[in-house]
Motif scaffolding. Structure first.
Motif, PDB file in Angstrom:
ATOM      1  N   THR A  74     -33.717  73.524  31.970  1.00 58.41           N
ATOM      2  CA  THR A  74     -35.157  73.655  32.067  1.00 58.41           C
ATOM      3  C   THR A  74     -35.523  74.699  33.112  1.00 58.41           C
ATOM      4  O   THR A  74     -34.751  74.988  34.021  1.00 58.41           O
ATOM      5  CB  THR A  74     -35.814  72.318  32.439  1.00 58.41           C
ATOM      6  N   GLU A  75     -36.696  75.248  32.990  1.00 60.49           N
ATOM      7  CA  GLU A  75     -37.205  76.217  33.953  1.00 60.49           C
ATOM      8  C   GLU A  75     -37.684  75.477  35.200  1.00 60.49           C
ATOM      9  O   GLU A  75     -38.218  74.380  35.102  1.00 60.49           O
ATOM     10  CB  GLU A  75     -38.374  76.993  33.339  1.00 60.49           C
ATOM     11  N   PRO A  76     -37.518  76.074  36.355  1.00 59.15           N
ATOM     12  CA  PRO A  76     -38.019  75.418  37.570  1.00 59.15           C
ATOM     13  C   PRO A  76     -39.547  75.372  37.578  1.00 59.15           C
ATOM     14  O   PRO A  76     -40.206  76.255  37.038  1.00 59.15           O
ATOM     15  CB  PRO A  76     -37.488  76.313  38.693  1.00 59.15           C
ATOM     16  N   LEU A  77     -40.102  74.343  38.191  1.00 58.54           N
ATOM     17  CA  LEU A  77     -41.552  74.219  38.274  1.00 58.54           C
ATOM     18  C   LEU A  77     -42.120  75.103  39.372  1.00 58.54           C
ATOM     19  O   LEU A  77     -43.264  75.522  39.304  1.00 58.54           O
ATOM     20  CB  LEU A  77     -41.943  72.768  38.531  1.00 58.54           C
ATOM     21  N   LEU A  78     -41.317  75.368  40.384  1.00 54.13           N
ATOM     22  CA  LEU A  78     -41.740  76.219  41.499  1.00 54.13           C
ATOM     23  C   LEU A  78     -40.827  77.433  41.598  1.00 54.13           C
ATOM     24  O   LEU A  78     -39.636  77.346  41.339  1.00 54.13           O
ATOM     25  CB  LEU A  78     -41.677  75.442  42.818  1.00 54.13           C
ATOM     26  N   LEU A  79     -41.415  78.550  41.962  1.00 48.73           N
ATOM     27  CA  LEU A  79     -40.639  79.767  42.182  1.00 48.73           C
ATOM     28  C   LEU A  79     -40.716  80.135  43.661  1.00 48.73           C
ATOM     29  O   LEU A  79     -41.801  80.194  44.229  1.00 48.73           O
ATOM     30  CB  LEU A  79     -41.197  80.916  41.345  1.00 48.73           C
TER      31      LEU A  79
END
Length: 77
Positions: A18-23
């Motif tokens: 999954t893609e991270p929620l925070l960058l």
């Protein structure tokens, strides 16, 4: 041992890829190509999503805000 079942492979890919929620700043630099100083100026003029303070010395940006802004590259250039 990895299970050859297609259903287990689909679960592994969806659950763990999954893609991270925070960058974080390092990730954002690589993703957008905009340096920190320019990004700060753009934030002040509301041309870039605002940062989120995670701790006293750590900041990040919401991935959804960055993805939404990436759909309008004219706003970032």
């Amino acid at each position: 041992m990895i299970c050859p079942c297609p259903a287990s492979r689909a679960f592994e890919e969806s659950a763990f890829m999954t893609e991270p929620l925070l960058l974080f700043p390092e990730q954002l630099d690589a993703l957008t190509g905009i340096c920190d100083r320019t990004r700060m100026r753009m934030e002040k003029r509301d041309l870039f999503p605002r940062r989120v303070k995670i701790s006293p010395q750590r900041i990040a940006w919401c991935r959804s805000d960055i993805d939404e802004g990436a759909g309008d590259p004219g706003g970032w250039a």
